[in-house]
Design an enzyme around this catalytic site. Structure first.
Site, PDB file in Angstrom:
ATOM      1  CG  HIS A 266     -11.349  -8.351   5.922  1.00 27.52           C
ATOM      2  ND1 HIS A 266     -10.696  -9.194   6.763  1.00 27.52           N
ATOM      3  CD2 HIS A 266     -10.692  -8.412   4.742  1.00 27.52           C
ATOM      4  CE1 HIS A 266      -9.671  -9.758   6.119  1.00 27.52           C
ATOM      5  NE2 HIS A 266      -9.649  -9.298   4.892  1.00 27.52           N
TER       6      HIS A 266
ATOM      7  CD  GLU B 245      -1.554  -2.475   1.363  1.00 31.62           C
ATOM      8  OE1 GLU B 245      -0.418  -2.627   1.880  1.00 31.62           O
ATOM      9  OE2 GLU B 245      -2.271  -3.438   1.040  1.00 31.62           O
TER      10      GLU B 245
END
Ligand SMILES: Cc1ncc(C[n+]2csc(CCOP(=O)(O)OP(=O)(O)O)c2C)c(N)n1
Lengths: 374, 341
Positions: B146, B77
């Protein structure tokens, strides 16, 4: 002598099951049968969990079919209960082979009251204190710097332990991976880094993940030895791991072992369409032909002590019974209620969380508003 | 892929007049049209290419625009966001996908140190107009890695714009505005609405201005303000109140940074009561800022304290997913408290 930085994976047993050179003495047929049994158990666990997923009894599962030799072989080099492990989410074969109780593992996957992590984590993210098997975090590579720290602590405390840190090939692209390996290397901390290189990070193949020829050569840059091993040859995995773990134990600093293997199934239930979208059937078939369990079976045949069809089906049936029984026991304990939300957030529960818990208790028991804020 | 082939997750765009799309289809369509409109637009991230993203938001885009425009990155990322900054500085219009908002962590430094500050630190000589798209929020049984709602980390960072649509119309219009704007935009996608939120999307070009909220329903008794994944529950709560004769005004903020103070203040001026709804943990929740502004500007006119309905201050729990989220009942109960104050 096992040398680091080879370009061919170290291998003791050829794909057809023939030993390459002399088989190390410790791999008696009895030992090989035991290893075979552990691999079959992990595989059948895998199969059953995929079934549970299809039945909607769990919501997530990351298969490790094809990776059993890597994980079971690694487990044999860990002194369970002494050494520490920072695993990743695909490591149930490692956990099982280290003695994590099947009931605990299943309970975690089902999020029942018998789950040691109390239903808070998504399925297949287990941890087991007794085995020093630290709870899995989904966040890729986030376990690597803590593993380095764990090893630093071991060195600081002067204890006879090492740390084992596992991850996939994709994880080696994250900054955390580089930061953690570099730190352990500069500190000469007793950390064994194990890359379970199963060739894919979801839909990204290794060649699109790194321009290095392999993962283990990266160790060079950090000044530590790196080894490449055939991850589908359990003899090779065990030989290399025990050699490397001994060096790490002896205070020679960290090392990296790359186990070249393959994820035969999909990444998770979220991409059951792997073959359609990004992989070829031929590639998968070629790796299925290198199956680690079959390889041990062929080796045993070669050694004149084959596993019979009955033995094999007996093993499979025993695992299925074991898993079914664990599912039954786990489901019988029911699902944790709302209270688990507020416990273990801190060592002691601060007042605002007690208020929020009171609010939710009132809401859940229909006792009306308490004025609590949520 | 030819134009006649159906594309996964995307409705054919050749029909005329408004069409009903779901949220993720609207997002895909916005990207497709921006890719077609402007050569400088590029789409990238983990698994966005052949796979089309884990939620299929980019499905078909690589086939249509090629690997130069739509591509996979290594699993990093920091690289994804950092590269987007560099591309934007050099004149491209990057749309980067972070697979789950929960994984913005490794890219955090690039977002707050580089993307957010390059305009300011260079006196406007360098700018980083880029979009980071990321699915966020709970309700899909994903556990704490998540399901998180990290928007407040970013509304707290000067230099970033932060938006979160709850309808396909807004999703498309906001994404287009984000791609064409001059600033880095964090574009949160409430993942539980990907397929659940359906609505009409007109053909042709339109944008939704970043910084403008919208009134979803008019009312005079109290104002309920939310954004993103909670909006369907806010509407349900308003329905329930309506059966009791209570007329709630419902505002969807859509943009958190900047946010539509005028719209909120005008509404609360009319109703005298405000209930703020979000699913992020309560403490230091962005809605605390909204509450602060309301009380500062309207202290005299308020008929009740500003109420806040939020997530609990706990990591997002897996098994109690639905209990964690502020559903319609909890929202309605807060409204009743405000009304009875
Ligand atoms: C920081 C972060 N980014 C993205 C993801 C989403 N994600 C989950 S698994 C995965 C691929 C991991 O690949 P690899 O490390 O090779 O392990 P494998 O699953 O192949 O065993 C990705 C991208 C994540 N979990 N964490």
């Amino acid at each position: 002598m096992i040398q680091p930085f080879t370009s061919d994976p170290l291998r003791w047993v050829a794909e057809d099951g023939q030993p390459i050179g002399e088989l190390p003495a410790r791999f008696t047929p009895e030992v090989l049968r035991h290893l075979h049994g552990e691999m079959v158990r992990a595989r059948e666990f895998d199969r059953k969990l995929v079934t549970l997923l299809r039945q909607g009894r769990t919501t997530f599962y990351a298969q490790s079919r094809g990776m059993e030799a890597t994980q079971v072989g690694l487990a044999r080099s860990i002194r369970v209960g002494h050494d520490w492990v920072w695993p990743y989410y695909r490591d149930h074969a490692l956990g099982l082979a280290m003695g994590v109780p099947l009931l605990d593992l299943i309970s975690q996957c089902l999020g029942t009251n018998s789950d040691p992590s109390r239903g808070r984590q998504m399925p297949h993210h287990f941890g087991a204190a007794r085995q020093n098997f630290v709870s899995v975090s989904s966040s890729i590579a986030s376990q690597v710097p803590p593993a380095a720290g764990n090893a630093l602590a071991q060195k600081y405390l002067g204890v006879d332990e090492i740390t084992v840190c596992t991850f996939g090939d994709g994880a080696t692209s994250e900054g955390d991976w580089h930061a953690g390996v570099n730190l352990a290397a500069t500190a000469q901390a007793p950390c064994l880094f194990v890359c379970e290189n199963n060739q894919w990070a979801i839909s990204t193949p290794l060649r699109a993940q790194t321009a290095s020829a392999s993962i283990h050569v990266k160790a060079h840059a950090y000044g530590i030895p790196g080894y490449l091993v055939d991850g589908n040859d359990i003899v090779a995995v065990m030989e290399v791991m025990s050699h490397v773990a001994a060096e790490v134990r002896a205070g020679q600093g960290p090392a990296l072992v790359e186990c070249l293997t393959y994820r035969v199934g999909s990444h998770s239930n979220a991409d059951a369409d792997a073959e359609k979208n990004y992989r070829t059937r031929e590639e998968v078939d070629a790796w299925v032909a290198r199956d680690p369990i079959t390889r041990v079976e062929r080796l045993l045949e070669h050694l004149g002590d084959p596993i019979t069809a009955e033995e094999r089906s007996g093993l499979i049936a025993a695992t299925h019974r074991e898993v079914d029984e664990a599912v039954r026991q786990a489901e019988a304990t029911g699902q944790p209620d709302w209270r688990i939300m507020f416990e273990d957030v801190y060592a002691d529960t601060p007042v605002h969380l007690r208020e929020q818990a009171a609010f939710l208790r009132a809401e859940q028991t229909g006792a009306g508003q308490t004025g609590g804020r949520a | 892929m030819t134009a006649t082939e159906p594309r996964p997750g995307v409705q054919a765009s050749a029909t005329s007049g408004p069409r009903t799309l779901n949220l993720i289809q609207a997002i895909t369509e916005a990207m497709r049209e921006e890719l077609a409109r402007d050569e400088r637009v590029v789409v990238f991230g983990q698994d966005v290419g052949a796979r089309g993203g884990v939620f299929l938001a980019t499905a078909g885009l690589q086939a249509e625009f090629g690997e130069r425009r739509v591509f996979d990155t290594p699993l990093s990322e920091a690289s994804i966001v950092g590269a987007a900054v560099g591309m934007a500085v050099r004149g491209l219009r990057p749309i980067a996908e972070i697979q789950f908002a929960d994984y913005m962590g490794p890219g955090f430094d690039q977002i707050v140190s580089q993307a957010a500050k390059i305009r300011y630190r260079s006196g406007g000589q360098f700018t980083a107009p880029l979009v980071i798209r990321t699915p966020s929020g709970g309700g899909v049984r994903g556990g704490h890695h998540h399901s998180q709602s990290p928007e407040s980390y970013f509304t707290h960072t000067p230099g970033l714009k932060v938006v979160m649509p709850s309808t396909p119309y807004d999703a498309k219009g906001l994404l287009r505005a984000a791609v064409r704007g001059g600033d880095p935009v964090i574009y949160f996608e409430p993942k539980r609405l990907y397929r659940a939120a359906k609505g009409e999307v007109p053909d042709g070009d339109y944008t939704v201005e970043i910084g403008k909220g919208t009134v979803r329903r008019e009312g005079s008794d109290l104002t309920v303000i939310g954004y993103g994944g909670v909006m369907p529950d806010v509407e349900k709560a308003a329905d329930a109140l309506a059966t009791e004769g209570v007329r709630a005004e419902v505002i969807d903020l859509r943009s958190l940074m900047p946010w539509d103070r005028d719209l909120v203040l005008r509404s609360v001026e009319k109703t005298g009561r405000a209930v703020l709804v979000s699913e992020a943990p309560r403490t230091s929740n962005f809605m605390g800022e909204v509450a602060y502004v309301i009380q500062e500007q309207m202290f005299d006119q308020l008929l009740a304290p500003v109420m806040q309905v939020a997530g609990f201050d706990t990591p997002y729990p897996y098994v109690q997913d639905r209990v964690y989220l502020p559903g319609a009942n909890r929202i309605a109960a807060a409204c009743v408290r405000a009304l009875q104050y």
